[in-house]
Design a protein around this motif. Sequence first.
Motif, PDB file in Angstrom:
ATOM      1  N   ALA A 689      60.435  52.463  16.052  1.00  0.00           N
ATOM      2  CA  ALA A 689      60.006  52.402  17.453  1.00  0.00           C
ATOM      3  C   ALA A 689      59.736  50.997  17.956  1.00  0.00           C
ATOM      4  CB  ALA A 689      58.763  53.268  17.642  1.00  0.00           C
ATOM      5  N   GLY A 690      60.082  49.981  17.208  1.00  0.00           N
ATOM      6  CA  GLY A 690      59.809  48.630  17.686  1.00  0.00           C
ATOM      7  C   GLY A 690      60.379  47.608  16.726  1.00  0.00           C
ATOM      8  N   PHE A 691      60.110  46.345  17.008  1.00  0.00           N
ATOM      9  CA  PHE A 691      60.613  45.273  16.156  1.00  0.00           C
ATOM     10  C   PHE A 691      59.914  45.261  14.791  1.00  0.00           C
ATOM     11  CE2 PHE A 691      62.203  43.595  20.170  1.00  0.00           C
ATOM     12  CZ  PHE A 691      63.415  43.055  19.796  1.00  0.00           C
TER      13      PHE A 691
ATOM     14  N   LYS B  36      58.086  35.721  28.016  1.00  0.00           N
ATOM     15  CA  LYS B  36      58.873  36.951  28.182  1.00  0.00           C
ATOM     16  C   LYS B  36      58.167  38.156  27.571  1.00  0.00           C
ATOM     17  CE  LYS B  36      62.144  34.583  30.079  1.00  0.00           C
ATOM     18  NZ  LYS B  36      62.162  34.559  31.551  1.00  0.00           N
ATOM     19  N   ASP B  37      58.385  39.304  28.194  1.00  0.00           N
ATOM     20  CA  ASP B  37      57.806  40.556  27.710  1.00  0.00           C
ATOM     21  C   ASP B  37      58.899  41.282  26.922  1.00  0.00           C
ATOM     22  OD1 ASP B  37      56.451  42.874  27.266  1.00  0.00           O
ATOM     23  OD2 ASP B  37      56.392  43.523  29.354  1.00  0.00           O
ATOM     24  N   VAL B  38      58.882  41.148  25.607  1.00  0.00           N
ATOM     25  CA  VAL B  38      59.990  41.706  24.824  1.00  0.00           C
ATOM     26  C   VAL B  38      59.546  42.815  23.865  1.00  0.00           C
ATOM     27  CG1 VAL B  38      61.790  41.186  23.128  1.00  0.00           C
ATOM     28  CG2 VAL B  38      61.424  39.654  25.058  1.00  0.00           C
ATOM     29  N   CYS B  39      58.555  42.523  23.010  1.00  0.00           N
ATOM     30  CA  CYS B  39      58.196  43.574  22.044  1.00  0.00           C
ATOM     31  C   CYS B  39      56.779  44.101  22.252  1.00  0.00           C
ATOM     32  CB  CYS B  39      58.379  43.085  20.608  1.00  0.00           C
ATOM     33  SG  CYS B  39      57.015  42.095  19.950  1.00  0.00           S
ATOM     34  N   GLY B  40      55.905  43.274  22.800  1.00  0.00           N
ATOM     35  CA  GLY B  40      54.536  43.717  23.056  1.00  0.00           C
ATOM     36  C   GLY B  40      53.717  43.947  21.805  1.00  0.00           C
ATOM     37  N   GLU B  41      54.216  43.501  20.651  1.00  0.00           N
ATOM     38  CA  GLU B  41      53.514  43.760  19.392  1.00  0.00           C
ATOM     39  C   GLU B  41      53.327  42.509  18.535  1.00  0.00           C
ATOM     40  OE1 GLU B  41      54.381  48.185  18.026  1.00  0.00           O
ATOM     41  OE2 GLU B  41      56.200  46.969  17.969  1.00  0.00           O
TER      42      GLU B  41
ATOM     43  N   ALA C  37      38.166  42.500  17.628  1.00  0.00           N
ATOM     44  CA  ALA C  37      38.178  41.229  16.896  1.00  0.00           C
ATOM     45  C   ALA C  37      39.343  40.394  17.403  1.00  0.00           C
ATOM     46  CB  ALA C  37      38.255  41.506  15.404  1.00  0.00           C
ATOM     47  N   GLY C  38      40.366  40.166  16.606  1.00  0.00           N
ATOM     48  CA  GLY C  38      41.489  39.347  17.055  1.00  0.00           C
ATOM     49  C   GLY C  38      42.362  40.051  18.073  1.00  0.00           C
ATOM     50  N   GLY C  39      42.297  41.382  18.089  1.00  0.00           N
ATOM     51  CA  GLY C  39      43.078  42.145  19.062  1.00  0.00           C
ATOM     52  C   GLY C  39      44.492  42.442  18.609  1.00  0.00           C
ATOM     53  N   THR C  40      44.894  41.911  17.450  1.00  0.00           N
ATOM     54  CA  THR C  40      46.299  42.045  17.074  1.00  0.00           C
ATOM     55  C   THR C  40      46.677  43.474  16.710  1.00  0.00           C
ATOM     56  OG1 THR C  40      45.732  41.409  14.819  1.00  0.00           O
ATOM     57  CG2 THR C  40      46.545  39.681  16.266  1.00  0.00           C
ATOM     58  N   TRP C  41      45.689  44.291  16.423  1.00  0.00           N
ATOM     59  CA  TRP C  41      45.986  45.689  16.126  1.00  0.00           C
ATOM     60  C   TRP C  41      45.794  46.547  17.371  1.00  0.00           C
ATOM     61  CZ3 TRP C  41      48.573  47.422  12.124  1.00  0.00           C
ATOM     62  CH2 TRP C  41      48.613  48.798  11.903  1.00  0.00           C
ATOM     63  N   LEU C  42      44.633  46.393  18.006  1.00  0.00           N
ATOM     64  CA  LEU C  42      44.311  47.218  19.175  1.00  0.00           C
ATOM     65  C   LEU C  42      45.286  47.017  20.334  1.00  0.00           C
ATOM     66  CD1 LEU C  42      40.423  47.117  19.645  1.00  0.00           C
ATOM     67  CD2 LEU C  42      41.861  49.017  18.910  1.00  0.00           C
ATOM     68  N   MET C  43      45.740  45.768  20.512  1.00  0.00           N
ATOM     69  CA  MET C  43      46.553  45.476  21.692  1.00  0.00           C
ATOM     70  C   MET C  43      47.962  46.054  21.600  1.00  0.00           C
ATOM     71  SD  MET C  43      44.920  43.903  24.054  1.00  0.00           S
ATOM     72  CE  MET C  43      46.127  43.025  25.050  1.00  0.00           C
TER      73      MET C  43
END
Lengths: 796, 162, 291
Positions: A689-691, B36-41, C37-43
Motif C-alpha cells: 500500500a505504499g513505498f 512534493k507530496d508523494v508518499c506521505g510516509e 514524540a517524533g511523529g514519524t509513526w503517528l503522522m
Amino acid sequence: MNLKTPFPDPVFARRDAFDKLRGRTRYTVDEACQGHLQAYLLRADVASGEILRLDVSAARKMPGVRAVVTASDAPHRFGIGVADQRLFATGRVRYKGEPLAAIAADTLEQAKAAALAVDVVIRPLPAVFDMAGALASGAPLVHPDWATHEVLLETRGAGRGGNLAWESQVRRGDVDAAFSRPDVTIVESAFRVGRQIHMQLEPRAAIASYADGRLHLIASTQAPWTVKNVTARALGLSPARVRVTAPAVGGGFGAKYGCTIEPYAAALALACGKSVALVPSRAEEMLSCPCRENADILIRSAVTRDGRIAGREAVVLMDCGAYGGEQIYLTTMTAHTLGSSYRLEAVRLVSRAVYTNTAPNGAFRACNGVYNIFALESHTDEICQAIGMDPVEFRRRNVLGDGDLGSTGQVFQGDVLGPMLEKMSQMRSKGATLPSDDGRLYGRATTVGTWFVFVGPSAATVNLNPDGSATLVTAGVEIGQGTMMQSLPQIVAAELGLSPCDVVVHQADTDAAGFDVGVGGGRTTVSLGAAAVAACTEIRQKLLALAARLLQAPASELSLSQGRIDRVGHPGTGMTLASLAQEAMQITGPISGSGAFTRPGVAAMDGCAAGHFLEAVDIPVFAVHDCDVAVDPATGQVEVLRYRVVQDVGRALNPSAIHGQIQGGVVQGLGYALHEEVTLAEDGAFRQAGFGSYRIPLAQDVVPVEIELHEGAPSIGPWGAKGAGEVPILNVGAAIACAVSRAIGVRVQELPLTPPHVLALLQGRKPALQLHHPQDWPARPGTNPPHSTAAVSVAG
Amino acid sequence: MIGQLWINGEWCRHDADPAAPLHRVLRENLGLTGSKDVCGEGFCGACLVQLDGAPIAACLVPVALAEGAQIVTIEGLDQDPVAQSLMAAMEAEDAVQCGMCFPGMVMTLTHLLKTCPTTDREKVKRALAGNICRCTGYERIVSAACRAAKDLVAADAQKVVA
Amino acid sequence: MHNAERWADRTTIHLPATAGAAVKLLGELGSEGRLLAGGTWLMRAPMTSGHYIALAGIAELRQIEIGQDRLRIGAGASHAELALALDGLDDLKGLADAAGGAANPAIRRRATVGGNLCTTAFAASDLASALLAAEAEVTLITPAGTLRQELAIYLDWRRTSAAQHHLLQHVEVSRRAGRRLCHARLPLRRAGDYPVAMVSLAAGSDRQGRLADVVVAVGAVESQARRWPALERTLTGQLPCRSAAITCAQANLCQFAGREGPEVPGWYRQQVLPELVARAVAQWAKAGGQE
C-alpha cells in the motif's frame, strides 16, 4: 536518411532541468492544490457484488459539498478493444476499489466526510481473483453480459466469451509435424509473473473546468487525445467540446497512457460549473493503479540437436483485471515479443486476456514484452541445457537476421541481433574479472530481446517566427523522457538549419495541436519527429522558393545552416533566416508548415495472425543485455555486480539522453526482477500500500550500466532514429533470472526474485510451477476455455 | 487560530490545523509547491525541507511542531552556494528527467556536501537511502554530487590562494 | 478556498516544557490525550481530531549522558542524535549501528528513542533489539510516580492497561569493561526498509577469547523483540567463529516462529537467523581484534 549525413548538435542539454531542480516547475499536482474544489471518489469495498442501494442525498447536504455524481451521470460504455467499462460501477461491482460516486467539495476533508454519508448497500457475489480460476468451468463471470459489449476495434478471428476478454492467435507452419519429428528434443517450460506498479512520483491528477460550453482538462497524462476522446465518450459529449492540456508530467511509465481519472473531474465540473481538482492519495493511486499485468506463460519447443528451432508453441494468459482495457490490445504483442528474436520453422501462439475481480491492469513500459522476454530467454537457457549447447552460441545461431521471418511471417530486414551479440562479447572481454571467493554463488547471463516502436498517427505544426526562431506545436508530452526537450527541437533545428535553442516547443494542447496517439511504446521521437520533419519540409520548400527569388539563385543551390540561407559552398553570401522570415511577411505572409505521420504498414504473411490489432511491426528494436550477479546462499539476496547493455537505436540523436533512459529503464527492470512484488489479499486487494511495502530500487541497490549504442540498423524514423526510452527495461527480468538460475543451479520460473523467493529455491521449498492448461497442448485456438463454445468471431 | 512559520527568512501565517503535515501547509496554504507530496510516509524524500539546518521529511511533521524552527524549502535554497554548485553539477551530468524527486535530492545532497565535503559514491548512495527516484536509476545523481564536491573543494582552494 | 473550514474538527497540540507537566496533562486528558514524540509513526495515518501532547519541547528528555560505566539516553533523543553521540564507542557499536541504520536519514533525524520503544505496532524496531541485548532499563513517569523497569519487562508491560498514562523518560545501559554489543540487521534492499529480521549480541570474552556472558536479542521476527536464552547458553564458551555461531543458532532455531507479512513469509525470518547470528559474532570478533 544516410547515416553518413551528420546529425547536428547531438549534445543538447534539457531546458527544463534548471527549474525542476529548484522546485519551480508546476506539475498538475501543484496547480491542483490551491484554488479549486477538491474531488474524492467513493470506492466499493468488496470485489464482487450487486449494488442494492446507492443514495447520495445525505452526502449532497454535507458542508462544503458542491457536486456529487454517480453512474446515472455517466452511463456510456468505453474501452480499448471492447466497450466493457463505465465510469462508475453500475448495478454490479467488479473489483474492490471500483468507483461508486464522485464528490467535489471546498476541501478534500469535506469531500471525504461526504463520502462517508453516502448510503450504500452491496450484496456480495462470488468473486474470482486468479486466471486459472476465472477460466475454470463454472467460474463466476465478471461480465455476465459480455456478449452485449460493443467491439471497438476490428480484427480478424478474435475469440472472446465469458471471462475470456480476448484471444489472439498466431499460426505459421506445421507445428504438430515439428513436434512429432524423431530428431527433435522437446523442452517445455512454465513461467509466472506478478504485477508491477509504476510508482511514478507524481500521481495521476486532473483539474477540470467548464466554460463557454466546453470542458477544459489540465491533466497529468501521456496521451491528451485519449483523455479528450474517452472523457467525451464516457460523458456522452462531442469530443470537440473537450480540451486537454498537459503541463510537465512527473513520471508516467504507462500509468498515464490511458484515460482513467480525468472523466471524474470532468463530470464534477460539468455538474457544478466550478473547477475541480482530483488528485488521488498514494494509497488510492496504488489500489487503482493500471499495473503491468500478471501473466502465466506456458511454452514448449522442438529443437534439433544442432540447435535449430523446428517448432514452438506457447499459451500466454494475461490478467486484465475487471475490465479489458489495454490487455485486450496487448494480446497482440505476444506475437512480436515471445514470438520474436529467434528463427522459428513453425510456430503457434495463443494469447489470452482474462477477466478477474481485481483492479484493471494497464500499460507499463515495454508492455507484455518484459515478462515474455523473461519467459523466452529462460526457456532458451532450458533448451540449451537440454541439448548441451552454450547459451550464447545457441543465440548466435538462431537470432533473427536479414530476410528471416517473424512469427506472423513478417520479413525482418538487416542483421542486427547477430552483430549486437558480437559487440556484447567484446564488451564482456574488456571487463575485469570479479572476485568470487566470498562464499556467494556467482552467475552471469546474456539475453536478447525484441521490441518495436509503436508508431501510429501523429501531427505536427511548425511556425517559422519573424525573429528566425521556430515553434513546434504537437500534442506530445514531456513526462521526463526528454523527447520534447531534446530530440524534437534537435530534429526541427537540423531540418531548418537552426540551433535547437531557437526551437520553442509548445506544451501539449488538443486545441492547438493535431491528433497524436500519446507518449508510449517508444514512439514520440519517431512519430512526432517524422511529423515534424514533414512540417519542416514544407517550410524549407517555402523558404527556398522565396530565397531563390530574393537571392537570384536556383533553390537547388541554396542551403539552410546556422540560422542562415546561403548558396552552397558560399557561406555569408545569402541572408539570415530572420531577415528571410521578415521578408516573407510582405511577400507570402508568415511561413509555417504542417506535417503528419502514420505507420506505413509492414506486411505479415496472410493467414498467420488472428485477433491481432497489429499483425506486423514497422520498426523492430533489438536489445542485448548481460549481467553478473552474486547470490548470498544464506539470505537469498541477489547483488547485481555488473550490467551491460547493447541497444539498437537506429541512430543516436542525443546519446546522453539515451544513456539516461537506459540507466533508468534498467533500474526499473531490476526492481521488477528483484524487489517489486504485488500480492493479493483474500479480498482481491493489493497487500502493498505504499513505498514502504512496495520496494523499488534505491541508490544503493543499483550499479552504473555499461552501455554501447548500436547504430545503423534500418529504421523509417526521422534521421534513422528509433525509440530508445521504452526498450531498456525489456530484457532485465530475463537477464537477472538467467544469471540467478545459473548461480544457484535451480530453474527460475517466477519473478520477482526477492530474497525469500531465492532462498526458497535454494532450500527446495518451492515446488516446480505447474500451470494447469491440460487442454492447451497443442495450443489450438477455440478448443478452450470453457466459454469458447460461445466465442464469437469478431467482424473484420 | 493562526499559525506562524519562519520560512526562507520571512514569517508566513497560515490557518491550517496544528496537526496538518507541514508539506501540505507549505503547498496548500503557502503556495510553496517545491516540496512534493508523494508518499506521505517519509520513505521517498520528495517533501524534504530543512528544519534548523537538517533535511526532514515534512510529511511527518505536524505543522505546530515546526513553529519556532528555521525552515528552508527548496525555494529558499536558490541562493545557497553549495546548492547552486550541486544544481549546476546536476545539469552538467544531465541528471534530471521527470524532476519530481529533485527538490528532495537537492535537500539531502546539499546537507551532505556541507557536513561531509570529501564525499564519495558510496557515501552519497548511503545518504540517499530515503530519496526515491523512479526515472534516472540514480547514478548520474551520484556523479553530480561527487562532481559538486570536487568543484566546491576546488573553489575553496582558490579562495585560500586568493 | 475556505481554509477556516479545512479541518472539520481541529486538533489541539499541547507543548509542555517538562516531563512532569506532560504526565499531568496526560492524566487530565484521559483517553482524549495521546503522546506525540517524533511523529514519524503517528503522522503516517491522518491524525484524528483530539489532543496530542507533544514531547518535542521538553529539553530534559533529549539529553544523552555518556559516563564511564553508564549510558543514559533521554527518550526524546532522535536516532540520529544517538548514533552521533555513540560514534567511536567500541563497546556500544551495535547500538550506534541500530540507531544509525534504521529507516533512512530524514526519519532518523526525527524518530525518537522513546517513540520507537513505545509503539506497540512496530515489530521491526532496531533499538528495541539492540537495547534488549544491552540489558537496558527504562525509567517511566506515571501518575503514581517514577518507575524503573528492565526493558524486557517494559516491552510486555507497555501493552497492558496499566501502561495507559505513562511517559518513558529515559533508557539506561550499563557499560562493563570487555563487553561489546553488536547488531546485525537484514533489510531486503541494501537500506531504506525496515529489517525483516535482526540479531543483537552482547558478550564479554574469557582468557581464551571465547564468548562469555552472552546476551542475544532478536527483533522483527516476531511481533515483539525478545531475548534468545537458549542460544545465549549455547554460545557461551564458544570461539567467536562463523561455524560455531551457525551451528548454535541452527540448534535453537525452533524457538522462533516467524511473523507472516506482506514483505516476507514467516519461515524466511526464522531461516535467516543463523546467518545474522554469524554476522553479529563476526562483528563482535572484529571489534575485539579477533578477526
